[in-house]
Design a protein around this motif. Structure first.
Motif, short mmCIF file in Angstrom:
data_model
loop_
_atom_site.label_atom_id
_atom_site.label_comp_id
_atom_site.label_asym_id
_atom_site.label_seq_id
_atom_site.Cartn_x
_atom_site.Cartn_y
_atom_site.Cartn_z
N LYS A 298 48.06 15.80 -14.82
CA LYS A 298 49.05 14.93 -15.44
C LYS A 298 50.28 14.74 -14.56
O LYS A 298 51.17 13.97 -14.94
CB LYS A 298 49.46 15.47 -16.79
N LYS A 299 50.33 15.42 -13.43
CA LYS A 299 51.45 15.26 -12.51
C LYS A 299 50.92 15.13 -11.09
O LYS A 299 50.02 15.88 -10.69
CB LYS A 299 52.43 16.43 -12.59
N GLY A 300 51.51 14.21 -10.33
CA GLY A 300 51.14 14.06 -8.94
C GLY A 300 52.00 14.93 -8.05
O GLY A 300 52.86 15.68 -8.52
N PRO A 301 51.79 14.86 -6.74
CA PRO A 301 52.57 15.69 -5.81
C PRO A 301 54.07 15.41 -5.93
O PRO A 301 54.50 14.27 -6.00
CB PRO A 301 52.04 15.27 -4.44
N GLY A 302 54.83 16.48 -5.99
CA GLY A 302 56.28 16.37 -6.13
C GLY A 302 56.72 15.89 -7.50
O GLY A 302 57.92 15.71 -7.73
N SER A 303 55.77 15.62 -8.40
CA SER A 303 56.07 15.07 -9.73
C SER A 303 56.91 13.81 -9.62
O SER A 303 57.75 13.53 -10.49
CB SER A 303 56.78 16.12 -10.61
N GLY A 304 56.72 13.07 -8.53
CA GLY A 304 57.57 11.92 -8.28
C GLY A 304 56.79 10.68 -7.96
O GLY A 304 55.65 10.50 -8.39
N SER A 305 57.38 9.79 -7.16
CA SER A 305 56.74 8.54 -6.78
C SER A 305 55.64 8.79 -5.76
O SER A 305 55.79 9.65 -4.88
CB SER A 305 57.77 7.58 -6.18
N PRO A 306 54.53 8.04 -5.83
CA PRO A 306 53.46 8.23 -4.85
C PRO A 306 53.81 7.58 -3.52
O PRO A 306 54.36 6.48 -3.48
CB PRO A 306 52.26 7.54 -5.51
N GLY A 307 53.49 8.27 -2.44
CA GLY A 307 53.64 7.72 -1.10
C GLY A 307 52.29 7.34 -0.54
O GLY A 307 51.37 6.99 -1.28
N ASN A 308 52.14 7.44 0.79
CA ASN A 308 50.89 6.99 1.40
C ASN A 308 49.77 8.01 1.19
O ASN A 308 50.01 9.19 0.95
CB ASN A 308 51.07 6.68 2.88
N MET A 309 48.55 7.52 1.27
CA MET A 309 47.35 8.36 1.16
C MET A 309 46.62 8.40 2.49
O MET A 309 46.77 7.51 3.33
CB MET A 309 46.40 7.84 0.09
#
Length: 392
Positions: A298-309
């Motif tokens: 339910k949370k992405g890295p840094g619990s923030g905005s997604p950057g590049n993959m």
């Protein structure tokens, strides 16, 4: 990345033992082909490595933004480059030592090297707003602007020394002559993100106002498109898609507010026949995440905005995330096509960009209040070690 983007170096200064001495990378031999050193190689170091000191002083005297890393691109764990506002540096020994490659007018926003000689970049002239496509054929010591007009590309990707793609949110372009000329590839109406793995094979994410996102696929160079997935969302705006020969992932953006972003990450390992909802990050400021159904986390890295993959091989994918208000930058990884997702510990910073070269080894460029730093990991982001840092 939204940091300042400027810096370049006109000649290569080989500082570490074991490297051939020639004017520019790629003009005589690759960095990995150097003869064995006659004396023991000095131990690995961190910090600013003593290079770019004059330029750094100029940028920290109050008249200019400090030197910051805005782009990073590695060919393998040892060999790669990082660039920013007026400079390009490189390493051939995994960051133990760095060399100046270019210093000049260009402020780099993105760099892309399919090999150790040929490279392309999106760059502005110093603090200017106009963005240009530039190219190097000597590893980065010298750069030539391709065309006199500015470009609308937000991202470039070259498959080899001649073949590449240029992307903005709505359009995709193709070149087979190293970026000298471009042809537009037909993408569906309302495209908000695309990625091609060859001239014929590509993916696009389109918005359907009031309904949500659709992921589309072409196998005939854009002549026809087939819908592969729907994700319901009342106010679709922006998306990203990343693909290689075996995997495809799409980041579907929700709302933003209170320095928070909601989004979903979907992945497929069977050419879009089925999808896994890997991340569904809902936030108070951004609201619900696009799509429906259970997610792995339910949370992405840094619990923030997604950057590049970065997609690696058949099963592994990495993504960077950042939360500027909390000064946290982190990465996440799956090694089984999204069936499990693990977020790493965070490092201090506002934003980040990654370049992974295999299932475990990768690089991360981050800026915080007091420095801009290149980090290296050998355990898929579980731990990061600083390799180069500009102190402000």
């Amino acid at each position: 990345m939204k940091w300042t983007k400027r810096l370049q170096l006109t000649s290569l200064t080989l500082l570490s033992a074991g490297l051939l001495t020639y004017a520019g990378w790629g003009t005589a031999a690759s960095m990995t082909a150097a003869a064995a050193p006659a004396t023991p190689t000095p131990s690995c170091s961190s910090g600013d490595h003593g290079i770019l000191q004059k330029l750094q002083k100029k940028h920290t005297d109050g008249s200019s933004e400090p030197l910051t890393f805005d782009a990073v691109d590695f060919l393998n764990a040892d060999t790669g480059r990082a660039a920013g506002n007026g400079f390009l540096i490189g390493t051939s020994d995994g960051g133990c030592h760095f060399q100046e490659i270019y210093q000049g007018q260009w402020s780099f926003q993105q760099i892309d090297y399919p090999d150790n000689v040929h490279g392309w970049a999106l760059a502005t002239v110093q603090d200017g707003q106009a963005k240009y496509l530039i190219r190097t054929t000597d590893g980065g010591s010298t750069w030539k602007r391709l065309g006199s007009d500015m470009v609308t590309f937000e991202r470039i990707e070259f498959l080899d020394s001649t073949t590449g793609f240029g992307y903005n949110r709505a359009s995709t372009y193709y070149t087979n002559n190293g970026g000298v000329s471009w042809s537009k590839i037909t993408t569906p109406a309302n495209t908000r993100g695309a990625d091609f793995t060859s001239r014929n094979s590509g993916w696009a994410v389109v918005i359907v106002p009031g309904r949500g996102y659709q992921v589309m696929r072409t196998t005939d160079g854009g002549a026809s498109w087939k819908r592969m997935m729907n994700a319901a969302y009342s106010d679709p705006k922006y998306a990203r898609v990343y693909a290689n020969a075996s995997q495809v992932y799409t980041v579907l953006y929700g709302g933003s507010g209170m320095s928070q972003t909601s989004y979903s990450l979907y992945g497929s390992s069977n050419a879009g026949s089925s999808w896994t909802r890997v991340i569904a990050q809902e936030t108070a400021g951004g609201g619900p995440a696009p799509g429906s159904g259970a997610a792995k986390v339910k949370k992405g890295p840094g619990s923030g905005s997604p950057g590049n993959m970065q997609l690696v091989g058949k099963t592994t994918a990495f993504m960077v995330g950042y939360q500027p208000a909390a000064q946290m930058v982190g990465t996440g990884v799956t090694k089984n096509n999204g069936q499990a997702w693990s977020n790493s510990k965070t490092v201090l910073g506002f934003e980040g960009v990654i370049s992974f070269v295999d299932d475990n080894q990768g690089w991360l460029a981050v800026r915080d209040l007091n420095s801009s730093t290149l980090y290296f990991t050998k355990d898929a982001g579980a731990n990061w070690s600083a390799k180069f840092s500009f102190e402000f």
